[in-house]
Scaffold this active site. Structure first.
Site, PDB file in Angstrom:
ATOM      1  CB  SER A 107      -0.977   0.004   1.175  1.00 55.36           C
ATOM      2  OG  SER A 107      -2.020  -0.911   0.937  1.00 55.36           O
ATOM      3  CE1 TYR A 203      -5.257   2.475   3.672  1.00 58.29           C
ATOM      4  CE2 TYR A 203      -6.032   0.247   3.253  1.00 58.29           C
ATOM      5  CZ  TYR A 203      -5.096   1.245   3.062  1.00 58.29           C
ATOM      6  OH  TYR A 203      -4.009   1.018   2.258  1.00 58.29           O
ATOM      7  CB  SER A 204     -11.984   1.306   1.160  1.00 61.17           C
ATOM      8  OG  SER A 204     -12.400   0.566   0.022  1.00 61.17           O
ATOM      9  N   GLY A 345       2.661  -0.849   4.087  1.00 64.25           N
ATOM     10  CA  GLY A 345       1.925  -1.724   3.194  1.00 64.25           C
ATOM     11  C   GLY A 345       2.133  -3.191   3.495  1.00 64.25           C
TER      12      GLY A 345
END
Length: 390
Positions: A107, A203-204, A345
């Protein structure tokens, strides 16, 4: 890819505690350090130096938490750069961990994508407060979801309420499965939204699939090319890239990545995989040094105009942790005062954490599995805090 921000509100507070309680106080050494060992008994480049708390923290992750390998790159207050490794780069052969090796950064990719969107904002090609439907007409339509009510800013700040497609993926199948971005979006749109647009932070990764599609619609070019042209080549990040479709390998020296099919199962090698399920939200590969440089140059204003950098750094709270979510970047409190900026991430095989401070300190830490015990992630973030507070 699997950032697990749904747990981060608690983990951020715990990470600050871990940075001062679990690890020994930070001590600077006299010279750059490169510590490497397959048994987590790494040594300092200076035999007379005092114990190094970052090295000790990495060794503990390997020795006590069962992480196959850990590696870190730290830039101290004086600008000195230190590299660390612990554990084995390949469990099958016992090979050493390559210093500053490449890893899948999951991420952290979101920050690269957000930079491109904000550059387009600075060029007058995208409006943060415009609706998604203005750029992707009719694409976002589902029960309780309408692209005419969600803004570009809400995508970048995770305040859209869109369901996260990640929880709908079978990680074991990701090794060979290729996903088109539209497939990922369709998975999310099959779920009800978590809340109304703008109501709060949630968060998405679906948000960044849409952000990537907006980049492609506005520029007429693939997202990977825009990230390469606008960020990677601009900064000279020689060890960072967005893997092409079907590119399952990691190009340069790297530690192998591992995952467990079950919490109590054995570690299986998951180094090679199709990363397309991450796409704009998590597909990229980099090194600790390149991540530190990217974030440092970003905060220094060398990628975005002042107005867009200010927008990126304007945050909404993540729970009551003192952490905040900007546009593709997160701020986290430090135990020594102030905050650091970064992302972090997870993607099968690798977990990364780190960030930079406004006065130039930087750290990137990676381990070669996504821990099933989130306490390990908290300790990993504690190492980040230790490195930045020394």
């Amino acid at each position: 890819m699997r950032q697990r921000i749904r747990h981060m509100a608690l983990a951020l507070s715990a990470a600050v505690v871990a940075g001062t309680g679990v690890l020994a106080p930070a001590q600077a050494t006299a010279s750059s350090t490169s510590a490497s060992s397959t048994s987590a008994s790494s040594t300092s480049a200076s035999s007379t130096s005092r114990p190094d708390s970052v090295r000790q923290g990495l060794e503990a992750l390997v020795r006590a938490d069962g992480v196959p390998a850990a590696l870190a790159t730290v830039r101290d207050r004086d600008g000195r750069i230190r590299h660390y490794t612990a554990g084995a780069g390949d469990l099958a052969t016992g090979a050493k961990v390559p210093v500053d090796g490449q890893v899948r950064i999951g991420s952290n990719t979101k920050t690269f994508t957000a930079v491109v969107v904000l550059q387009l904002v600075g060029e007058g090609k995208v409006d943060l407060d415009a609706k998604v439907d203005d750029y992707l007409p009719g694409l976002v339509r589902a029960e309780g979801v309408d692209g005419r009510t969600i803004t570009v800013r809400q995508l970048l700040q995770h305040t859209s309420g869109l369901a996260d497609y990640e929880g709908l993926l079978d990680e074991a199948s990701l090794r060979d499965r290729y996903f088109e971005p539209r497939e990922l979006l369709d998975l999310a749109l099959g779920q009800k939204p978590a809340f109304a647009p703008g109501e709060k932070f949630g968060y998405s990764s679906t948000n960044y699939v849409l952000a990537g599609l907006i980049v492609q619609r506005v520029t007429g070019r693939p997202l990977a090319e825009e990230i390469d042209r606008r960020v990677i080549r601009r900064l000279g990040l020689r060890h960072t890239y967005f893997p092409a479709a079907g590119d399952r390998a990691i190009r340069e020296p790297h530690p192998h990545g591992y995952r467990k099919d079950t919490p109590d199962g054995p570690l299986g090698d998951f180094t090679e995989m199709d990363p397309s399920a991450g796409w704009a939200a998590g597909q990229m590969i980099s090194t600790g040094s390149d991540l530190n440089r990217f974030l440092s140059e970003l905060l220094a204003g060398n990628l975005l105009p002042p107005a867009q950098l200010a927008q990126m750094r304007t945050t909404v709270p993540i729970g009551d942790t003192g952490a905040g979510a900007g546009l593709g970047i997160l701020s986290r409190p430090l135990s020594c005062g102030g905050v650091y900026w970064g992302h972090g991430g997870d993607i099968p095989g690798y977990e990364t954490r780190g960030g930079v401070t406004d006065d130039g300190r930087a750290v990137a830490v990676a381990v070669t599995t996504v821990p099933t015990d989130y306490g390990v992630t908290e300790r990993l973030e504690g190492i980040v805090d230790t490195a930045l507070c020394r």
